[in-house]
Design a protein around this motif. Sequence first.
Motif, PDB file in Angstrom:
ATOM      1  N   ALA A   1      67.059  17.080 -10.242  1.00 37.74           N
ATOM      2  CA  ALA A   1      65.804  17.103 -10.998  1.00 37.74           C
ATOM      3  C   ALA A   1      64.623  16.550 -10.206  1.00 37.74           C
ATOM      4  CB  ALA A   1      65.972  16.316 -12.302  1.00 37.74           C
ATOM      5  N   LEU A   2      64.857  16.095  -8.974  1.00 41.74           N
ATOM      6  CA  LEU A   2      63.790  15.516  -8.159  1.00 41.74           C
ATOM      7  C   LEU A   2      63.154  16.562  -7.258  1.00 41.74           C
ATOM      8  CD1 LEU A   2      65.432  12.167  -6.959  1.00 41.74           C
ATOM      9  CD2 LEU A   2      64.127  12.605  -9.063  1.00 41.74           C
ATOM     10  N   ASP A   3      61.843  16.535  -7.155  1.00 40.35           N
ATOM     11  CA  ASP A   3      61.115  17.369  -6.209  1.00 40.35           C
ATOM     12  C   ASP A   3      61.513  16.962  -4.787  1.00 40.35           C
ATOM     13  OD1 ASP A   3      58.580  19.258  -6.025  1.00 40.35           O
ATOM     14  OD2 ASP A   3      58.316  17.680  -4.508  1.00 40.35           O
ATOM     15  N   ASP A   4      61.537  17.904  -3.870  1.00 35.71           N
ATOM     16  CA  ASP A   4      61.899  17.590  -2.481  1.00 35.71           C
ATOM     17  C   ASP A   4      61.022  16.487  -1.888  1.00 35.71           C
ATOM     18  OD1 ASP A   4      63.882  19.527  -2.529  1.00 35.71           O
ATOM     19  OD2 ASP A   4      62.648  21.051  -1.537  1.00 35.71           O
ATOM     20  N   ASP A   5      59.745  16.474  -2.263  1.00 37.85           N
ATOM     21  CA  ASP A   5      58.789  15.522  -1.695  1.00 37.85           C
ATOM     22  C   ASP A   5      58.441  14.397  -2.671  1.00 37.85           C
ATOM     23  OD1 ASP A   5      58.560  17.034   0.689  1.00 37.85           O
ATOM     24  OD2 ASP A   5      57.202  18.416  -0.338  1.00 37.85           O
ATOM     25  N   ILE A   6      59.380  14.018  -3.504  1.00 38.96           N
ATOM     26  CA  ILE A   6      59.123  13.001  -4.526  1.00 38.96           C
ATOM     27  C   ILE A   6      58.548  11.726  -3.921  1.00 38.96           C
ATOM     28  CG2 ILE A   6      61.512  12.185  -4.447  1.00 38.96           C
ATOM     29  CD1 ILE A   6      61.110  11.602  -7.537  1.00 38.96           C
ATOM     30  N   GLU A   7      57.624  11.122  -4.654  1.00 40.71           N
ATOM     31  CA  GLU A   7      57.082   9.798  -4.321  1.00 40.71           C
ATOM     32  C   GLU A   7      57.701   8.825  -5.319  1.00 40.71           C
ATOM     33  OE1 GLU A   7      55.087   8.780  -1.878  1.00 40.71           O
ATOM     34  OE2 GLU A   7      54.940  10.803  -1.049  1.00 40.71           O
ATOM     35  N   TRP A   8      58.497   7.880  -4.828  1.00 40.41           N
ATOM     36  CA  TRP A   8      59.251   6.947  -5.683  1.00 40.41           C
ATOM     37  C   TRP A   8      58.795   5.535  -5.352  1.00 40.41           C
ATOM     38  CZ3 TRP A   8      63.392   8.531  -8.901  1.00 40.41           C
ATOM     39  CH2 TRP A   8      64.122   7.482  -9.488  1.00 40.41           C
ATOM     40  N   ASN A   9      58.360   4.788  -6.360  1.00 41.61           N
ATOM     41  CA  ASN A   9      57.855   3.439  -6.144  1.00 41.61           C
ATOM     42  C   ASN A   9      58.561   2.459  -7.066  1.00 41.61           C
ATOM     43  OD1 ASN A   9      55.384   3.925  -4.344  1.00 41.61           O
ATOM     44  ND2 ASN A   9      55.141   5.420  -5.991  1.00 41.61           N
ATOM     45  N   SER A  10      59.055   1.376  -6.482  1.00 42.66           N
ATOM     46  CA  SER A  10      59.648   0.295  -7.258  1.00 42.66           C
ATOM     47  C   SER A  10      58.852  -0.957  -6.933  1.00 42.66           C
ATOM     48  CB  SER A  10      61.119   0.107  -6.899  1.00 42.66           C
ATOM     49  OG  SER A  10      61.674  -0.938  -7.656  1.00 42.66           O
ATOM     50  N   HIS A  11      58.102  -1.448  -7.921  1.00 43.78           N
ATOM     51  CA  HIS A  11      57.219  -2.588  -7.672  1.00 43.78           C
ATOM     52  C   HIS A  11      58.010  -3.882  -7.634  1.00 43.78           C
ATOM     53  CE1 HIS A  11      53.355  -0.672  -7.434  1.00 43.78           C
ATOM     54  NE2 HIS A  11      53.861   0.230  -8.249  1.00 43.78           N
TER      55      HIS A  11
END
Length: 135
Positions: free
Chosen positions: A28-38
Amino acid sequence: MGTDETVTLLRHVYAAYSKGDMAAVFAALDDDIEWNSHGASAAVAWGGRFTGRDEVATFFERVMAAVTLEKFEVLDIIAQGERAAVQTRVSVRFRINERPLTVDKVDIVHVRGGKVASFTEYYDTGTVTETMAAG
């Protein structure tokens, strides 16, 4: 995608995660996903910014190396079009000291083309680091 489709996709992704079905999550993730964990990566090993599926895999490897997931539940999804805020409650046990922690968090998600294009999570990093350090 409309609001209903966004909510349906996110319910599917979060249900897959709660069951440990990471193949469904990554599908379900886009190939270029931007993932941020603060959370400062010096204090929380999985904190930081991750771009693309390979880096998101690194994020999950770091999380699973640090904790055992005991319970994961979606409390609410508020969506408008392709954007959503997802409130969850996560119960984990830290591997370093076997201490349990339940924490609420909020994820801000953007869906594009039927895939999760960006994900940012917010949670009480102070409580997390205190629980990890206590022993």
